[in-house]
Design a protein around this motif. Structure first.
Motif, PDB file in Angstrom:
ATOM      1  N   LEU A  62       0.812  -1.219   0.000  1.00 33.51           N
ATOM      2  CA  LEU A  62       0.000   0.000   0.000  1.00 33.51           C
ATOM      3  C   LEU A  62       0.846   1.269   0.000  1.00 33.51           C
ATOM      4  N   LYS A  63       2.104   1.170   0.390  1.00 35.91           N
ATOM      5  CA  LYS A  63       2.995   2.343   0.338  1.00 35.91           C
ATOM      6  C   LYS A  63       3.198   2.822  -1.092  1.00 35.91           C
ATOM      7  N   ASP A  64       2.951   1.952  -2.064  1.00 35.03           N
ATOM      8  CA  ASP A  64       3.129   2.304  -3.469  1.00 35.03           C
ATOM      9  C   ASP A  64       1.919   3.020  -4.059  1.00 35.03           C
ATOM     10  N   ILE A  65       0.844   3.149  -3.297  1.00 30.43           N
ATOM     11  CA  ILE A  65      -0.396   3.732  -3.817  1.00 30.43           C
ATOM     12  C   ILE A  65      -0.506   5.179  -3.358  1.00 30.43           C
ATOM     13  N   GLY A  66      -0.504   6.096  -4.328  1.00 29.33           N
ATOM     14  CA  GLY A  66      -0.685   7.512  -4.034  1.00 29.33           C
ATOM     15  C   GLY A  66      -2.164   7.872  -4.026  1.00 29.33           C
ATOM     16  N   PRO A  67      -2.487   9.081  -3.578  1.00 32.45           N
ATOM     17  CA  PRO A  67      -3.891   9.486  -3.478  1.00 32.45           C
ATOM     18  C   PRO A  67      -4.620   9.552  -4.820  1.00 32.45           C
ATOM     19  N   SER A  68      -3.910   9.782  -5.911  1.00 28.09           N
ATOM     20  CA  SER A  68      -4.583   9.836  -7.213  1.00 28.09           C
ATOM     21  C   SER A  68      -4.258   8.605  -8.066  1.00 28.09           C
ATOM     22  N   ASP A  69      -3.836   7.527  -7.411  1.00 24.00           N
ATOM     23  CA  ASP A  69      -3.531   6.276  -8.092  1.00 24.00           C
ATOM     24  C   ASP A  69      -4.699   5.304  -7.970  1.00 24.00           C
ATOM     25  N   ILE A  70      -4.736   4.357  -8.879  1.00 28.08           N
ATOM     26  CA  ILE A  70      -5.742   3.293  -8.858  1.00 28.08           C
ATOM     27  C   ILE A  70      -5.030   1.995  -8.529  1.00 28.08           C
ATOM     28  N   ALA A  71      -5.567   1.264  -7.554  1.00 28.58           N
ATOM     29  CA  ALA A  71      -5.016  -0.032  -7.167  1.00 28.58           C
ATOM     30  C   ALA A  71      -5.817  -1.138  -7.840  1.00 28.58           C
ATOM     31  N   ILE A  72      -5.118  -2.009  -8.548  1.00 29.04           N
ATOM     32  CA  ILE A  72      -5.717  -3.194  -9.148  1.00 29.04           C
ATOM     33  C   ILE A  72      -5.058  -4.379  -8.468  1.00 29.04           C
ATOM     34  N   VAL A  73      -5.871  -5.175  -7.809  1.00 24.14           N
ATOM     35  CA  VAL A  73      -5.362  -6.273  -7.004  1.00 24.14           C
ATOM     36  C   VAL A  73      -5.561  -7.581  -7.762  1.00 24.14           C
ATOM     37  N   LEU A  74      -4.472  -8.323  -7.978  1.00 21.32           N
ATOM     38  CA  LEU A  74      -4.609  -9.643  -8.572  1.00 21.32           C
ATOM     39  C   LEU A  74      -5.108 -10.594  -7.497  1.00 21.32           C
ATOM     40  N   GLU A  75      -6.255 -11.193  -7.781  1.00 20.43           N
ATOM     41  CA  GLU A  75      -6.963 -11.989  -6.787  1.00 20.43           C
ATOM     42  C   GLU A  75      -7.660 -13.141  -7.513  1.00 20.43           C
ATOM     43  N   PRO A  76      -7.466 -14.384  -7.066  1.00 21.24           N
ATOM     44  CA  PRO A  76      -8.075 -15.527  -7.767  1.00 21.24           C
ATOM     45  C   PRO A  76      -9.599 -15.424  -7.907  1.00 21.24           C
ATOM     46  N   THR A  77     -10.245 -14.791  -6.961  1.00 21.97           N
ATOM     47  CA  THR A  77     -11.707 -14.666  -7.023  1.00 21.97           C
ATOM     48  C   THR A  77     -12.146 -13.354  -7.667  1.00 21.97           C
ATOM     49  N   GLY A  78     -11.192 -12.638  -8.254  1.00 22.64           N
ATOM     50  CA  GLY A  78     -11.503 -11.360  -8.888  1.00 22.64           C
ATOM     51  C   GLY A  78     -12.231 -11.521 -10.203  1.00 22.64           C
ATOM     52  N   LYS A  79     -12.427 -10.411 -10.853  1.00 21.88           N
ATOM     53  CA  LYS A  79     -13.149 -10.361 -12.115  1.00 21.88           C
ATOM     54  C   LYS A  79     -12.227 -10.748 -13.265  1.00 21.88           C
ATOM     55  N   SER A  80     -12.715 -11.602 -14.143  1.00 19.64           N
ATOM     56  CA  SER A  80     -11.978 -11.937 -15.364  1.00 19.64           C
ATOM     57  C   SER A  80     -12.418 -10.980 -16.458  1.00 19.64           C
ATOM     58  N   LEU A  81     -11.466 -10.417 -17.161  1.00 20.47           N
ATOM     59  CA  LEU A  81     -11.756  -9.484 -18.242  1.00 20.47           C
ATOM     60  C   LEU A  81     -11.188 -10.009 -19.555  1.00 20.47           C
ATOM     61  N   THR A  82     -11.839  -9.672 -20.647  1.00 27.94           N
ATOM     62  CA  THR A  82     -11.226  -9.913 -21.953  1.00 27.94           C
ATOM     63  C   THR A  82     -10.087  -8.912 -22.113  1.00 27.94           C
ATOM     64  N   SER A  83      -9.234  -9.152 -23.072  1.00 25.64           N
ATOM     65  CA  SER A  83      -8.147  -8.203 -23.333  1.00 25.64           C
ATOM     66  C   SER A  83      -8.697  -6.837 -23.717  1.00 25.64           C
ATOM     67  N   GLU A  84      -9.781  -6.821 -24.476  1.00 20.72           N
ATOM     68  CA  GLU A  84     -10.392  -5.554 -24.881  1.00 20.72           C
ATOM     69  C   GLU A  84     -10.960  -4.803 -23.678  1.00 20.72           C
ATOM     70  N   ALA A  85     -11.630  -5.526 -22.777  1.00 13.51           N
ATOM     71  CA  ALA A  85     -12.187  -4.890 -21.577  1.00 13.51           C
ATOM     72  C   ALA A  85     -11.076  -4.399 -20.654  1.00 13.51           C
ATOM     73  N   PHE A  86      -9.980  -5.147 -20.585  1.00 10.15           N
ATOM     74  CA  PHE A  86      -8.833  -4.737 -19.788  1.00 10.15           C
ATOM     75  C   PHE A  86      -8.239  -3.449 -20.357  1.00 10.15           C
ATOM     76  N   ALA A  87      -8.092  -3.385 -21.680  1.00 12.65           N
ATOM     77  CA  ALA A  87      -7.584  -2.170 -22.333  1.00 12.65           C
ATOM     78  C   ALA A  87      -8.516  -0.994 -22.055  1.00 12.65           C
ATOM     79  N   ALA A  88      -9.824  -1.225 -22.109  1.00 13.97           N
ATOM     80  CA  ALA A  88     -10.797  -0.157 -21.835  1.00 13.97           C
ATOM     81  C   ALA A  88     -10.679   0.321 -20.390  1.00 13.97           C
ATOM     82  N   PHE A  89     -10.432  -0.591 -19.458  1.00 13.86           N
ATOM     83  CA  PHE A  89     -10.250  -0.203 -18.057  1.00 13.86           C
ATOM     84  C   PHE A  89      -9.032   0.712 -17.915  1.00 13.86           C
TER      85      PHE A  89
END
Length: 160
Positions: free
Chosen positions: A64-91
């Motif tokens: 969490l020390k790497d996350i600034g106030p205007s940064d977005i944290a994306i957490v790799l998590e086995p139960t997380g959301k699966s995205l297509t490559s296109e949806a990932f690019a859109a994110f």
């Protein structure tokens, strides 16, 4: 927008490290005109705490020390959301266009993420239903980040 991968554990396999570095270099080149990159990779040693809960708390605090106030944290998590490559690019595009200074991808240790990291996540991302070794997960993530840049630029690398 800066892109970072912050991970618990160091890549020990030279081949995996070389592949991650290759895609990081490609992302830096492809992302420049898109306002993406460079890709910054940070590694932290695993916690040596005796209890799982304490190890996860200790590792979460370092990530969490790497996350600034205007940064977005994306957490790799086995139960997380699966995205297509296109949806990932859109994110990634939406994060950049929404004013995020950085997208920081967090990879936990062998015990997973602590609650503080999971609470900070703008997105919990799964790379798929299969369990991947952490080094291979970094390779897949680095390649998908490069692929996202090529999708956003209209480059023919991505053929769906």
């Amino acid at each position: 927008m800066r892109i970072a991968i912050s991970a618990i554990g160091k890549l020990k396999d030279a081949e995996e490290r070389a592949i991650v570095e290759r895609y990081a270099k490609r992302l830096t080149g492809a992302g420049k005109s898109l306002g993406l990159g460079p890709l910054d990779i940070r590694e932290y040693p695993e916690s040596r705490a005796a209890e799982v809960v304490e190890r996860k708390r200790d590792e979460a605090a370092r990530l969490l020390k790497d996350i600034g106030p205007s940064d977005i944290a994306i957490v790799l998590e086995p139960t997380g959301k699966s995205l297509t490559s296109e949806a990932f690019a859109a994110f990634i595009r939406d994060a950049r266009d929404g004013g995020a200074k950085a997208c920081v991808f967090l990879i936990g240790g062998p015990d997973g993420h602590g609650g503080a990291v999971l609470s900070a996540a703008a997105l919990k991302l799964s790379l798929g239903a299969l369990t991947l070794p952490h080094g291979l997960a970094r390779v897949v993530l680095a390649e998908q980040l490069y692929r996202a840049a090529t999708i956003l630029s209209g480059h023919p690398y991505h053929r769906a």
